[in-house]
Design a protein around this motif. Sequence first.
Motif, short mmCIF file in Angstrom:
data_model
loop_
_atom_site.label_atom_id
_atom_site.label_comp_id
_atom_site.label_asym_id
_atom_site.label_seq_id
_atom_site.Cartn_x
_atom_site.Cartn_y
_atom_site.Cartn_z
N LYS A 24 -3.66 -21.75 78.65
CA LYS A 24 -4.84 -21.50 79.48
C LYS A 24 -4.35 -21.44 80.91
N ALA A 25 -4.65 -20.33 81.57
CA ALA A 25 -4.21 -20.16 82.95
C ALA A 25 -5.40 -19.92 83.85
N ASN A 26 -5.29 -20.41 85.05
CA ASN A 26 -6.32 -20.19 86.05
C ASN A 26 -6.23 -18.74 86.51
N GLY A 27 -7.28 -17.96 86.26
CA GLY A 27 -7.31 -16.56 86.64
C GLY A 27 -7.94 -16.32 87.99
N GLY A 28 -8.31 -17.37 88.69
CA GLY A 28 -8.95 -17.23 90.00
C GLY A 28 -10.44 -16.99 89.87
N ARG A 29 -11.16 -17.33 90.91
CA ARG A 29 -12.62 -17.13 90.95
C ARG A 29 -13.33 -17.66 89.70
N LYS A 30 -13.02 -18.89 89.36
CA LYS A 30 -13.66 -19.58 88.24
C LYS A 30 -13.43 -18.88 86.90
N LYS A 31 -12.33 -18.14 86.78
CA LYS A 31 -12.02 -17.43 85.55
C LYS A 31 -10.80 -18.07 84.90
N THR A 32 -10.88 -18.34 83.61
CA THR A 32 -9.77 -18.90 82.87
C THR A 32 -9.28 -17.88 81.85
N ILE A 33 -7.97 -17.70 81.80
CA ILE A 33 -7.37 -16.76 80.86
C ILE A 33 -6.76 -17.57 79.73
N GLU A 34 -7.13 -17.24 78.49
CA GLU A 34 -6.56 -17.91 77.32
C GLU A 34 -5.74 -16.91 76.54
N ARG A 35 -4.50 -17.28 76.21
CA ARG A 35 -3.60 -16.40 75.48
C ARG A 35 -2.84 -17.18 74.44
N THR A 36 -2.36 -16.47 73.43
CA THR A 36 -1.48 -17.08 72.43
C THR A 36 -0.21 -16.25 72.36
N GLY A 37 0.86 -16.90 71.98
CA GLY A 37 2.14 -16.20 71.87
C GLY A 37 3.22 -17.16 71.41
N VAL A 38 4.46 -16.79 71.71
CA VAL A 38 5.61 -17.59 71.32
C VAL A 38 6.41 -17.91 72.57
N LEU A 39 6.80 -19.18 72.71
CA LEU A 39 7.66 -19.56 73.82
C LEU A 39 9.03 -18.93 73.58
N GLU A 40 9.35 -17.95 74.41
CA GLU A 40 10.55 -17.15 74.15
C GLU A 40 11.81 -17.70 74.80
N GLU A 41 11.70 -18.13 76.06
CA GLU A 41 12.90 -18.57 76.78
C GLU A 41 12.51 -19.47 77.94
N THR A 42 13.41 -20.38 78.30
CA THR A 42 13.23 -21.18 79.50
C THR A 42 14.40 -20.90 80.43
N TYR A 43 14.10 -20.78 81.69
CA TYR A 43 15.09 -20.55 82.74
C TYR A 43 14.96 -21.69 83.74
N PRO A 44 15.88 -21.77 84.72
CA PRO A 44 15.81 -22.89 85.66
C PRO A 44 14.47 -23.04 86.39
N SER A 45 13.78 -21.93 86.69
CA SER A 45 12.54 -22.03 87.46
C SER A 45 11.29 -21.57 86.71
N VAL A 46 11.46 -20.80 85.64
CA VAL A 46 10.32 -20.23 84.92
C VAL A 46 10.53 -20.29 83.42
N PHE A 47 9.42 -20.11 82.68
CA PHE A 47 9.51 -19.95 81.23
C PHE A 47 8.79 -18.66 80.85
N ILE A 48 9.23 -18.04 79.76
CA ILE A 48 8.71 -16.75 79.32
C ILE A 48 7.96 -16.93 78.01
N VAL A 49 6.77 -16.33 77.94
CA VAL A 49 5.97 -16.36 76.72
C VAL A 49 5.80 -14.93 76.23
N LYS A 50 6.19 -14.67 74.98
CA LYS A 50 5.96 -13.37 74.35
C LYS A 50 4.58 -13.44 73.72
N LEU A 51 3.67 -12.61 74.21
CA LEU A 51 2.28 -12.67 73.78
C LEU A 51 2.07 -11.96 72.45
#
Length: 90
Positions: A24-51
Motif C-alpha cells: 500500500k503506497a501513499n498516492g497523494g491527495r488522500k489516495k492510496t495505491i494497493e498493488r500485489t507482486g513479487v519482491l524481486e531485488e534489494t539494493y543498498p537504497s531501494v527495493f524492486i517489486v515485480k508487479l
Amino acid sequence: MANSSLTAIKRNLDHYIGEKIMLKANGGRKKTIERTGVLEETYPSVFIVKLDEDNNSFKRVSYSYADILTASVELTICKDDGQVKITSGI
C-alpha cells in the motif's frame, strides 16, 4: 539511528526475495495505491517489486527503505502459513 533502521529494514527484506507481497503506497491527495507482486531485488537504497501483470500498467516499481521507515509504503509478505508485515520497527 535512521541509517541503522534503514539497514535493518533492508536486511529484513533480504529474507523475502522471491516472495509474493502486497503493498500500500501513499498516492497523494488522500489516495492510496494497493498493488500485489513479487519482491524481486534489494539494493543498498531501494527495493524492486515485480508487479502482477494483469492488474498494473507498470511491470516493476521501486521504493526506498525510507518509504517504509516513514510509513509512506506498507509492505505485507504473503506466505502459505500467514502474512508478515514489514515495518520500521520503531
